[in-house]
Design a protein around this motif. Sequence first.
Motif, PDB file in Angstrom:
ATOM      1  N   ASP A 119     -38.549  11.600 -37.478  1.00 34.35           N
ATOM      2  CA  ASP A 119     -38.906  10.400 -36.723  1.00 34.35           C
ATOM      3  C   ASP A 119     -40.424  10.256 -36.551  1.00 34.35           C
ATOM      4  O   ASP A 119     -40.898   9.331 -35.931  1.00 34.35           O
ATOM      5  CB  ASP A 119     -38.183  10.331 -35.371  1.00 34.35           C
ATOM      6  N   ASP A 120     -41.150  11.184 -37.129  1.00 37.53           N
ATOM      7  CA  ASP A 120     -42.601  11.136 -36.999  1.00 37.53           C
ATOM      8  C   ASP A 120     -43.215  11.217 -38.400  1.00 37.53           C
ATOM      9  O   ASP A 120     -43.053  12.208 -39.107  1.00 37.53           O
ATOM     10  CB  ASP A 120     -43.077  12.293 -36.124  1.00 37.53           C
ATOM     11  N   LYS A 121     -43.931  10.198 -38.756  1.00 41.82           N
ATOM     12  CA  LYS A 121     -44.461  10.114 -40.099  1.00 41.82           C
ATOM     13  C   LYS A 121     -45.411  11.282 -40.397  1.00 41.82           C
ATOM     14  O   LYS A 121     -45.415  11.831 -41.505  1.00 41.82           O
ATOM     15  CB  LYS A 121     -45.197   8.777 -40.275  1.00 41.82           C
ATOM     16  N   GLU A 122     -46.187  11.628 -39.417  1.00 44.21           N
ATOM     17  CA  GLU A 122     -47.181  12.691 -39.615  1.00 44.21           C
ATOM     18  C   GLU A 122     -46.500  14.024 -39.882  1.00 44.21           C
ATOM     19  O   GLU A 122     -46.885  14.783 -40.758  1.00 44.21           O
ATOM     20  CB  GLU A 122     -48.056  12.778 -38.359  1.00 44.21           C
ATOM     21  N   GLN A 123     -45.451  14.290 -39.113  1.00 46.49           N
ATOM     22  CA  GLN A 123     -44.711  15.547 -39.316  1.00 46.49           C
ATOM     23  C   GLN A 123     -44.022  15.581 -40.663  1.00 46.49           C
ATOM     24  O   GLN A 123     -43.952  16.628 -41.310  1.00 46.49           O
ATOM     25  CB  GLN A 123     -43.671  15.692 -38.206  1.00 46.49           C
ATOM     26  N   VAL A 124     -43.513  14.419 -41.068  1.00 47.22           N
ATOM     27  CA  VAL A 124     -42.845  14.339 -42.367  1.00 47.22           C
ATOM     28  C   VAL A 124     -43.826  14.676 -43.473  1.00 47.22           C
ATOM     29  O   VAL A 124     -43.548  15.488 -44.369  1.00 47.22           O
ATOM     30  CB  VAL A 124     -42.210  12.947 -42.587  1.00 47.22           C
ATOM     31  N   SER A 125     -45.029  14.105 -43.394  1.00 49.37           N
ATOM     32  CA  SER A 125     -45.997  14.353 -44.465  1.00 49.37           C
ATOM     33  C   SER A 125     -46.554  15.782 -44.369  1.00 49.37           C
ATOM     34  O   SER A 125     -46.889  16.396 -45.383  1.00 49.37           O
ATOM     35  CB  SER A 125     -47.120  13.315 -44.432  1.00 49.37           C
ATOM     36  N   HIS A 126     -46.601  16.312 -43.170  1.00 46.80           N
ATOM     37  CA  HIS A 126     -47.034  17.701 -42.995  1.00 46.80           C
ATOM     38  C   HIS A 126     -46.044  18.658 -43.650  1.00 46.80           C
ATOM     39  O   HIS A 126     -46.416  19.560 -44.404  1.00 46.80           O
ATOM     40  CB  HIS A 126     -47.159  18.018 -41.495  1.00 46.80           C
ATOM     41  N   LEU A 127     -44.744  18.411 -43.405  1.00 48.35           N
ATOM     42  CA  LEU A 127     -43.717  19.255 -44.012  1.00 48.35           C
ATOM     43  C   LEU A 127     -43.707  19.077 -45.523  1.00 48.35           C
ATOM     44  O   LEU A 127     -43.452  20.023 -46.279  1.00 48.35           O
ATOM     45  CB  LEU A 127     -42.343  18.919 -43.417  1.00 48.35           C
ATOM     46  N   GLN A 128     -43.996  17.857 -45.958  1.00 50.18           N
ATOM     47  CA  GLN A 128     -44.048  17.588 -47.394  1.00 50.18           C
ATOM     48  C   GLN A 128     -45.091  18.488 -48.063  1.00 50.18           C
ATOM     49  O   GLN A 128     -44.816  19.110 -49.098  1.00 50.18           O
ATOM     50  CB  GLN A 128     -44.378  16.115 -47.654  1.00 50.18           C
ATOM     51  N   THR A 129     -46.248  18.532 -47.482  1.00 48.89           N
ATOM     52  CA  THR A 129     -47.314  19.365 -48.033  1.00 48.89           C
ATOM     53  C   THR A 129     -46.903  20.833 -48.069  1.00 48.89           C
ATOM     54  O   THR A 129     -47.093  21.540 -49.074  1.00 48.89           O
ATOM     55  CB  THR A 129     -48.600  19.212 -47.175  1.00 48.89           C
ATOM     56  N   ALA A 130     -46.286  21.268 -46.957  1.00 51.03           N
ATOM     57  CA  ALA A 130     -45.854  22.663 -46.885  1.00 51.03           C
ATOM     58  C   ALA A 130     -44.788  22.961 -47.928  1.00 51.03           C
ATOM     59  O   ALA A 130     -44.851  23.990 -48.629  1.00 51.03           O
ATOM     60  CB  ALA A 130     -45.332  22.959 -45.481  1.00 51.03           C
ATOM     61  N   ALA A 131     -43.832  22.047 -48.054  1.00 53.76           N
ATOM     62  CA  ALA A 131     -42.713  22.269 -48.972  1.00 53.76           C
ATOM     63  C   ALA A 131     -43.171  22.308 -50.420  1.00 53.76           C
ATOM     64  O   ALA A 131     -42.626  23.062 -51.237  1.00 53.76           O
ATOM     65  CB  ALA A 131     -41.662  21.177 -48.778  1.00 53.76           C
ATOM     66  N   GLN A 132     -44.173  21.500 -50.711  1.00 49.61           N
ATOM     67  CA  GLN A 132     -44.650  21.438 -52.098  1.00 49.61           C
ATOM     68  C   GLN A 132     -45.168  22.784 -52.587  1.00 49.61           C
ATOM     69  O   GLN A 132     -45.060  23.111 -53.765  1.00 49.61           O
ATOM     70  CB  GLN A 132     -45.737  20.348 -52.244  1.00 49.61           C
ATOM     71  N   SER A 133     -45.712  23.570 -51.688  1.00 50.57           N
ATOM     72  CA  SER A 133     -46.212  24.890 -52.116  1.00 50.57           C
ATOM     73  C   SER A 133     -45.226  26.018 -51.807  1.00 50.57           C
ATOM     74  O   SER A 133     -45.295  27.087 -52.406  1.00 50.57           O
ATOM     75  CB  SER A 133     -47.571  25.181 -51.477  1.00 50.57           C
ATOM     76  N   ALA A 134     -44.278  25.758 -50.891  1.00 53.95           N
ATOM     77  CA  ALA A 134     -43.379  26.834 -50.478  1.00 53.95           C
ATOM     78  C   ALA A 134     -42.175  26.986 -51.408  1.00 53.95           C
ATOM     79  O   ALA A 134     -41.645  28.086 -51.574  1.00 53.95           O
ATOM     80  CB  ALA A 134     -42.899  26.588 -49.050  1.00 53.95           C
ATOM     81  N   PHE A 135     -41.732  25.876 -52.009  1.00 56.39           N
ATOM     82  CA  PHE A 135     -40.559  25.939 -52.880  1.00 56.39           C
ATOM     83  C   PHE A 135     -40.955  26.056 -54.349  1.00 56.39           C
ATOM     84  O   PHE A 135     -41.939  25.480 -54.788  1.00 56.39           O
ATOM     85  CB  PHE A 135     -39.684  24.684 -52.700  1.00 56.39           C
ATOM     86  N   ARG A 136     -40.168  26.808 -55.076  1.00 56.84           N
ATOM     87  CA  ARG A 136     -40.330  26.871 -56.532  1.00 56.84           C
ATOM     88  C   ARG A 136     -38.958  26.714 -57.187  1.00 56.84           C
ATOM     89  O   ARG A 136     -37.997  27.342 -56.748  1.00 56.84           O
ATOM     90  CB  ARG A 136     -40.950  28.227 -56.956  1.00 56.84           C
ATOM     91  N   PHE A 137     -38.906  25.949 -58.218  1.00 55.66           N
ATOM     92  CA  PHE A 137     -37.624  25.769 -58.913  1.00 55.66           C
ATOM     93  C   PHE A 137     -37.735  26.163 -60.384  1.00 55.66           C
ATOM     94  O   PHE A 137     -38.793  26.066 -60.973  1.00 55.66           O
ATOM     95  CB  PHE A 137     -37.161  24.309 -58.808  1.00 55.66           C
TER      96      PHE A 137
END
Lengths: 234, 185
Positions: free
Chosen positions: A216-234
């Motif tokens: 529900d918070d755009k800033e948190q969504v984009s913050h998690l996006q940045t984190a996820a981009q480096s935390a996950f590997r497929f």
Amino acid sequence: MDELSFRRTIYAEPNTTDPDIIQAAKDDPAKQVFWDEVKAMDAQLAQAMSIPVPENFADKLILRQGMDEFSQKRQKRPWYIALAASVAMVVGVSYVTLFAGNNGLANDIYAHINHEYMNKEIAMTGQHVSQNVINEKMATFNGVLSGEIGDVLSANYCYLGTIKSLHMIIKGKTGLINLFVVDNNNSKELKEDFSTNGLVGTSFLLQSAKIIIVGDDKEQVSHLQTAAQSAFRF
Amino acid sequence: MFSRNKNQNSSVSIDMMKKQKRYEALVKAFHADLFRYAMWLIKDKAIAEDVVQETFLRAWKSLDSLKDEAAAKSWLITILRRENARRFERKQFDLVDIDDVAVADPHIFGDVALEHRELRRIMSNLSEEYREPLMMQILMGFSGDEIAEQLNLNKNTVMTRLFRARNQIKEALLGEELKGEQVNG
């Protein structure tokens, strides 16, 4: 057969197949002569009736129909109908682009992130999900979580409609954020950014998988996006 | 969802193509007969062309209602006669003028051998109640029953009119011969 009714029938129908007439003509050569005369006159009449047809008349008729069809289509759609159609299309397209190319998928996502549903999930899983547990489930998507994405309160397989996903509920600074991992092949139509009543969503491709983040918070969504981009590997 | 729409569109356009082909076949098969019929009915080339065009346009619009191709000719004549009747409703005054001019001049039917010109003059002088069933029989090849249905008459009446039509033509031809003999003699 008497003369008068024979003549009447022949005059009315020179090509008659009435067996009585045929027999009468056979029996009386004079009747046959009369019949032949009438047939000859009919042949003359047929020729006289065959007046020349205007040149290219058939082509004209075909062309005319085509033009009429065309102009009718135009006439049948006055400007306000066209405008209405345009508006309807814009609304339709916006709807599709805003909420998802695959609207069903977006709706399914929304269904999984209502508070009641999330509370149930959290209650089932406990308060914290370890990285190992997450990685066991990530194996299904041939992925590994190796970095920090925050406090994961729940990680469960969820079906977004028919699409299998791993749904994680992550504790953010001000509220809960949802992260879904889905196979990219099943979710190609989902738009990158989408939103609905107070919810903001984003999705992005990470190698073979797609990550969908909704909060529900755009800033948190984009913050998690940045984190996820480096935390996950497929 | 988009691909499904595309399929619907292409099936619609296939239907349109089928309809178009069917229409073109009808035009090719019947335009000459219909034009001739209209000419004998109306006796004005421009109006006859127009009525035939309207007829085919109507035919195009309701082509789906023609289930049996064998009935196409009757179906088209029905439309043509209706279109012609509509013309009477629309342009009553024009028609009176045209009829007056048209009857007087057999050349409107095109240049032909003298004997045909004579026959044409005789036919165009026949009253419509005799001329029309005769056209249906000779030009369109309709049976007595078909003519009766088209003209909404019983078959005996149709047969009587056909008999009288030929009788009048024969008498007119004999009259011409007599005139010719008198001139020669």
